[in-house]
Design an enzyme around this catalytic site. Structure first.
Site, PDB file in Angstrom:
ATOM      1  N   CYS A  56      31.302  51.350  78.223  1.00 23.37           N
ATOM      2  CA  CYS A  56      32.163  50.693  79.218  1.00 23.37           C
ATOM      3  C   CYS A  56      31.688  49.274  79.521  1.00 23.37           C
ATOM      4  CB  CYS A  56      32.195  51.502  80.507  1.00 23.37           C
ATOM      5  SG  CYS A  56      33.291  50.790  81.753  1.00 23.37           S
ATOM      6  N   ASN A  83      35.877  53.548  65.975  1.00 26.67           N
ATOM      7  CA  ASN A  83      36.836  53.188  67.017  1.00 26.67           C
ATOM      8  C   ASN A  83      37.084  51.680  66.954  1.00 26.67           C
ATOM      9  OD1 ASN A  83      36.694  53.045  70.656  1.00 26.67           O
ATOM     10  ND2 ASN A  83      38.457  53.079  69.324  1.00 26.67           N
ATOM     11  N   ASN A 139      40.471  48.519  65.774  1.00 29.81           N
ATOM     12  CA  ASN A 139      41.391  48.004  64.739  1.00 29.81           C
ATOM     13  C   ASN A 139      42.378  49.066  64.253  1.00 29.81           C
ATOM     14  OD1 ASN A 139      39.835  45.741  64.998  1.00 29.81           O
ATOM     15  ND2 ASN A 139      39.032  45.730  62.919  1.00 29.81           N
ATOM     16  N   PRO A 183      38.667  58.044  75.186  1.00 35.90           N
ATOM     17  CA  PRO A 183      38.584  58.080  76.656  1.00 35.90           C
ATOM     18  C   PRO A 183      39.026  56.741  77.214  1.00 35.90           C
ATOM     19  CG  PRO A 183      36.406  57.740  75.704  1.00 35.90           C
ATOM     20  CD  PRO A 183      37.339  57.977  74.554  1.00 35.90           C
ATOM     21  N   MET A 184      39.914  56.766  78.212  1.00 33.92           N
ATOM     22  CA  MET A 184      40.403  55.519  78.809  1.00 33.92           C
ATOM     23  C   MET A 184      40.526  55.691  80.309  1.00 33.92           C
ATOM     24  SD  MET A 184      43.338  54.452  76.026  1.00 33.92           S
ATOM     25  CE  MET A 184      43.950  56.130  75.814  1.00 33.92           C
TER      26      MET A 184
END
Length: 638
Positions: free
Chosen positions: A188, A296, A298, A97-98
């Site tokens: 976030c 999530n 690297n 999600p971004m």
């Protein structure tokens, strides 16, 4: 009579079996956790759990007494089943999600080239619920928090921020039929999350009870799984304990962004900009071998995907930064185009989004008036309750006491309105079927291995499924960064205000690539770009220095909240606000500025020629936010 008797016996047997399974599951979780300490009685735990759940008072979300126990038993059984069978969809290669970046067009592009599961951008659950109250079409067609989806966009996880159980539960219910799981954002690090108190700022121990109640509320509200995305806590033991608590509260999967939860002081490995600490994900996974954990961080290449999965033991790999630069990041999982080029794949065809007027619900005016009257009565009761809290029961008269007694009935009537078909959006007409076409692995590879071709395909999807131009510019410059820099077109791309203008920039790249002699290096343009980059670095340095000063000030004053002064005046002004301020007197401008934007330089935005102190200025020189501007750190946060 015999049938009834048999049925009753079977029912009791089932209940006994469920009770036994639940006890066995609890013992198993206790052994896995390895968390010692004084334990409350089982009865006390149930009372505590019921008390937390009782805070959710919205329609289907309120459950009490025997009904609550039955639902909890069913949920525990479902969780136990999920822990072994997990989900009816593949979740090893995930688009993260971004904010402003995992929109529909980009999701479809990533799916075509290897992503098996996609998350929506972060949506505010409270805002989503508020906007849904006035929608005229289906959720998928109403642009709630810019949410769009189509049948080809599955499996899909709807990603929400929340700090209230009711809001999260309601938002989850609204999107349940359009997705395959609901995700709670606890990762976030943005300033907006700090000010609004959500995301990673809920990971402190003081908010633990709230977080678990949000997960429980969501888990009760929908039949699809509840996922949670978190960041690391201060120690791996704390992170492990949190994951166990989230699981026990009803989470079915946890994605761990292996950087620490947001603070203003942390630097070095595991900080927001540092390398991810995947070894901590491995520790969490070892403590939860039968529970889905996603790693999530690297991930730049597909080799990273493979190595990270092996080193952490995670059930899947999620990518944000890596997949922004290369939407075909997961493409190698489909096969080797050199040896398997003729292998065929079925890919979906796409059609423009359309809003069918026949799906618009016809509002029953009489019901609408009844609803308004009930809402007015409830507001009156809430005012009386507030009066009692402030002045005691003796401050209200008999009529007001009678009104207080009617609250539950009025609330029940209001809840019933949620179930009236005439006031609800029509069901989506799609049956989930759509047209497809067949492509060979070689054909797919031709685009997957060409950044310019990927960008052009993305633009074709944007024309079908529009999004903000700043999002289009953002993706284009990430996908084609090296080409834009090589041909000095980065500033041209950033200044684009339409999709056609972005297309023109891509056409120039294509021409320069095919006809290198047509490109001429511009020294003056290069110098301006160098100055702009230096200016950006200075701004970043000033920001960090300011944050350090404010934290030291809070320490000197003995404040428990070291981030107190960082909340004041942090908001970046918008272009619209700047225009409005220009019409005010100097005193009025200053009053508005101090209230919301005091960390920013007023002269930079309003004085002709900008701030005369320039590099010596202690305030921030940050461009005003408009429809076509963005802050990259905020676009991919979470």
């Amino acid at each position: 009579m015999a049938i009834d008797g048999t049925s009753t016996v079977t029912h009791h047997d089932d209940r006994a079996k469920k009770k036994k399974d639940k006890q066995k599951s609890k013992r198993k979780h206790k052994d896995e956790d390895g968390i010692n300490g004084a334990k409350k009685s089982r009865k006390g735990k149930k009372r505590k759990r019921d008390k937390e759940l009782s805070s959710v008072h919205d329609g289907d979300y309120e459950v009490s007494g025997k009904q609550s126990k039955k639902k909890s038993n069913r949920k525990a059984s479902t969780e136990q089943e999920n822990s072994s069978n997990h989900f009816p969809f593949e979740y090893q290669h995930i688009l993260a999600p971004m904010v402003g970046a995992s929109e529909l067009a980009f999701r479809l592009l990533c799916r075509k080239y290897g992503a098996t599961l996609s998350y929506t951008p972060m949506m505010s659950s409270s805002q989503f619920v508020q906007e849904a109250a006035s929608m005229k079409n289906t959720v998928a067609d109403s642009n709630l928090c810019e949410f769009h989806t189509i049948p080809q966009d599955r499996p899909l996880v709807c990603h929400f921020s929340a700090n209230q159980p009711q809001d999260f539960a309601k938002a989850a219910k609204l999107v349940e039929k359009y997705c395959d799981a609901i995700d709670l954002n606890l990762g976030c690090p943005q300033r907006t999350a700090f000010i609004g108190h959500f995301g990673s700022y809920l990971l402190g121990q003081k908010d633990r009870k709230l977080v678990l109640s949000i997960v429980r509320a969501g888990s009760k509200a929908v039949s699809i799984p509840i996922f949670v995305k978190i960041r690391l806590l201060d120690t791996v033991e704390e992170t492990t304990k949190l994951c166990h608590e989230l699981r026990d509260a009803g989470a079915s999967l946890i994605a761990i962004h292996a950087r620490y939860r947001a603070t203003w002081e942390r630097t070095g490995p595991g900080a927001r900009d540092g390398p991810a600490l995947l070894d901590q994900v491995a520790v969490v996974k070892q403590s939860m071998p039968d529970f889905p954990i996603i790693a999530n961080g690297n991930v730049i290449t597909y080799d990273d995907v493979i190595s990270n999965k092996q080193s952490t033991g995670a059930d899947g790999i999620m990518s944000a930064e890596g997949i922004l630069d290369n939407p075909a990041l997961f493409f190698p999982r489909l096969g080797d185009a050199n040896t398997e080029g003729k292998k065929e794949y079925t890919v979906p065809k796409y059609a423009p989004l359309s809003c069918d007027d026949s799906q618009t619900p016809k509002v029953d005016k009489s019901n609408e008036k009844k609803l308004q009257k009930l809402q007015k009565k409830l507001r009156e009761i809430q005012s009386i309750e507030q009066k009692v809290l402030e002045s005691g029961k003796s401050s209200i008269d008999d009529d007001q006491r009678i009104k207080l007694l009617t609250k539950s009935k009025i609330q029940a009537k209001l809840d019933a309105f949620e179930k009236i078909p005439s006031s609800q959006p029509a069901e989506p007409k799609t049956d989930g079927k759509y047209e497809t076409t067949t492509l060979t692995l070689s054909e797919l590879a031709a685009t997957a291995n060409d950044k310019l071709a990927l960008a052009k395909e993305y633009l074709s999807l944007v024309r079908l499924y529009p999004t903000k131009i700043r999002t289009v510019v953002f993706h284009t410059r990430r996908m084609c960064k090296s080409l834009l820099e090589k041909y000095q077109l980065m500033e041209d791309c950033i200044s684009c205000s339409t999709v056609d203008e972005v297309d023109t920039v891509l056409a120039k790249i294509e021409r320069y690539t095919k006809q290198p002699h047509t490109f001429h290096y511009d020294q003056e343009k290069a110098a301006k770009e160098k100055d702009a980059l230096a200016r950006k670095k200075r701004e970043e340095g000033k920001r960090k220095a300011y944050e350090g000063r404010m934290i030291r000030k809070a320490k000197r004053e003995g404040l428990d909240d070291l981030e107190h002064y960082l909340r004041i005046g942090a908001e970046v002004p918008t272009v619209k606000i700047i225009q409005q301020l220009k019409g005010l007197s100097k005193e009025e401008r200053l009053a508005v500025w101090k209230k919301d934007h005091s960390q920013h330089c007023l002269s930079y935005h309003l004085e002709e020629g900008g701030c005369k102190r320039d590099r010596a200025c202690a305030f921030l020189h940050t461009a005003a936010k408009g429809d076509h501007t963005f802050v990259e750190d905020d676009e991919v946060a979470g």
